[in-house]
Motif scaffolding. Sequence first.
Motif, PDB file in Angstrom:
ATOM      1  N   VAL A  49       0.822  -1.214   0.000  1.00 55.65           N
ATOM      2  CA  VAL A  49       0.000   0.000   0.000  1.00 55.65           C
ATOM      3  C   VAL A  49       0.863   1.275   0.000  1.00 55.65           C
ATOM      4  N   ASN A  50       2.085   1.169   0.530  1.00 52.68           N
ATOM      5  CA  ASN A  50       3.002   2.322   0.508  1.00 52.68           C
ATOM      6  C   ASN A  50       3.284   2.836  -0.907  1.00 52.68           C
ATOM      7  N   ARG A  53      -0.005   5.145  -2.871  1.00 56.98           N
ATOM      8  CA  ARG A  53      -0.576   6.414  -2.404  1.00 56.98           C
ATOM      9  C   ARG A  53      -1.121   7.257  -3.565  1.00 56.98           C
ATOM     10  N   ILE A  56      -4.277   5.857  -5.059  1.00 58.02           N
ATOM     11  CA  ILE A  56      -5.482   6.022  -4.234  1.00 58.02           C
ATOM     12  C   ILE A  56      -6.029   7.447  -4.350  1.00 58.02           C
TER      13      ILE A  56
ATOM     14  N   TYR C  11      -2.186  18.692   9.159  1.00 60.87           N
ATOM     15  CA  TYR C  11      -1.686  17.857   8.054  1.00 60.87           C
ATOM     16  C   TYR C  11      -0.199  17.615   8.284  1.00 60.87           C
ATOM     17  N   PRO C  12       0.237  16.349   8.270  1.00 66.56           N
ATOM     18  CA  PRO C  12       1.629  16.069   8.646  1.00 66.56           C
ATOM     19  C   PRO C  12       2.663  16.482   7.587  1.00 66.56           C
ATOM     20  N   VAL C  77      -2.185  14.729   0.267  1.00 66.98           N
ATOM     21  CA  VAL C  77      -1.173  13.714  -0.071  1.00 66.98           C
ATOM     22  C   VAL C  77      -1.299  13.380  -1.562  1.00 66.98           C
TER      23      VAL C  77
ATOM     24  N   LEU D  44      -3.038   8.396   4.433  1.00 65.30           N
ATOM     25  CA  LEU D  44      -2.171   7.839   3.388  1.00 65.30           C
ATOM     26  C   LEU D  44      -0.736   8.354   3.491  1.00 65.30           C
ATOM     27  N   GLY D  45      -0.585   9.550   4.057  1.00 61.18           N
ATOM     28  CA  GLY D  45       0.739  10.148   4.171  1.00 61.18           C
ATOM     29  C   GLY D  45       1.536   9.632   5.356  1.00 61.18           C
ATOM     30  N   GLU D  46       0.921   8.826   6.199  1.00 56.22           N
ATOM     31  CA  GLU D  46       1.605   8.303   7.388  1.00 56.22           C
ATOM     32  C   GLU D  46       2.412   7.046   7.036  1.00 56.22           C
ATOM     33  N   GLU D  47       3.542   6.888   7.715  1.00 60.14           N
ATOM     34  CA  GLU D  47       4.355   5.677   7.489  1.00 60.14           C
ATOM     35  C   GLU D  47       3.578   4.414   7.850  1.00 60.14           C
ATOM     36  N   VAL D  49       0.703   3.439   7.397  1.00 64.92           N
ATOM     37  CA  VAL D  49      -0.555   3.377   6.648  1.00 64.92           C
ATOM     38  C   VAL D  49      -1.204   1.989   6.734  1.00 64.92           C
TER      39      VAL D  49
END
Lengths: 137, 137, 137, 137
Positions: A49-50, A53, A56, C11-12, C77, D44-47, D49
């Motif tokens: 899934v990484n 992104r 999606i 938002y990160p 993202v 989605l932007g998080e490691e 995920v």
Amino acid sequence: MTHTREMLETYPGTVALDAAILAECIEACFDCDQSCSADAVDDLGEEEVNHLRRCITMCLNCSDVCATTGRILSRQVEFEPVIARAALQACVETCRLCAEECEHHAREMNMEHCRVCAESCRRCERACRDTLSDLAA
Amino acid sequence: MTHTREMLETYPGTVALDAAILAECIEACFDCDQSCSADAVDDLGEEEVNHLRRCITMCLNCSDVCATTGRILSRQVEFEPVIARAALQACVETCRLCAEECEHHAREMNMEHCRVCAESCRRCERACRDTLSDLAA
Amino acid sequence: MTHTREMLETYPGTVALDAAILAECIEACFDCDQSCSADAVDDLGEEEVNHLRRCITMCLNCSDVCATTGRILSRQVEFEPVIARAALQACVETCRLCAEECEHHAREMNMEHCRVCAESCRRCERACRDTLSDLAA
Amino acid sequence: MTHTREMLETYPGTVALDAAILAECIEACFDCDQSCSADAVDDLGEEEVNHLRRCITMCLNCSDVCATTGRILSRQVEFEPVIARAALQACVETCRLCAEECEHHAREMNMEHCRVCAESCRRCERACRDTLSDLAA
């Protein structure tokens, strides 16, 4: 099976565009909303899934743009070509970029759901281009 | 023609419901969004638009409820039966009331676009009931 | 009151655009979806509904275009400027034409709901133009 | 800032519900559509995920249900309590489950965007419950 063609055939006024081109475009828009809504979440189910992104986010944007374009084209009373054209142009760009991304994953990662989704996006991109040509004629 | 079945067939996990029932329901939801979006505005083109107020509001609500239900059912990863059930119940009620209103105008005022729209609503109502039964099983 | 600014602040990653311009644009899009959804059906309640056909179709199209644009801009993202630009351009055109129609009824027929809806459309048109300028910078 | 209250105040008929409760509910629905659309993609932007799959699907479903509910409540002409009730019930369930999931990630993984999104979902859940009570009165 859809009622799109029958809805156009029973429209009491004169359809603004070539009815066959328009019906295909409307149907392709709603179909692409569905495929992209499914594919965005199918991607979530993949281990990689990484790497998905961009796919999606593309699918989520594409589903919304297609939904809106399909509805605008479905509204024949007081049809406004300026609005239809702008929506169709946004739809062509979004479907094209979403298809490219899905095709990439279909090819490199052998993802069958992305292959089907890309087909749906390419069908919609083509149908929107045909409708734009008909609008300009 | 839609890609709904192919999207379900290429889903990498196990579909939460009977695949044929689910595919029919998803397709019926997107089809009903289209029919209702068209019919709401077709009504506007009628001289007797004063008598079609309820039909127009019903069609607008029905198109939105169907769009949302179709998308929820399309999302198979982390499928949540509680949400699917609530959406399907709202969809059954909305399609039923919209169909009744459209059937009334088809019969009394001979409106062909309302007849086709009612068919699309009844198909969606039936498909949502079948999916609810399958969810309960 | 909305959570739009707080969502952007938490938002990160790095927001793709000027945060204040973006927050105003996202908020204006969702607000305009609401105003147009209300105004389309408010028009149905008027005796002169025959003169409001164009206004109703415009409002329905505008609510959908704004909803889609607001969502695209909310997705940071893998933000894709090509898609954002096309959506914003469609939104500017749709809001402008919808505002013109609503302003006409506010002026000529003294319709207060059309006056408020026009304000919401003009705010959204302006916010989309500002975001387009920022995207081009 | 939104035009929701002004749209209700300029509605030419009698609003079907307590105007303050209704305005808060409509505003909360559109706000929650925005927060959930943003949060799904922020995740989605998080490691991590991989741990956010359920959160993403929940947010996508919640954004759609809220969008539909907000529009149904915005349509006052020919307002149909049966449809409003079913939509509100679906919205309460979806917001509740989405909030629970977001609160979990806010607490365990310190995700600020999930904390803000949960606030937006809880506000919408509460506003829908209040509107349901008012509908039943």
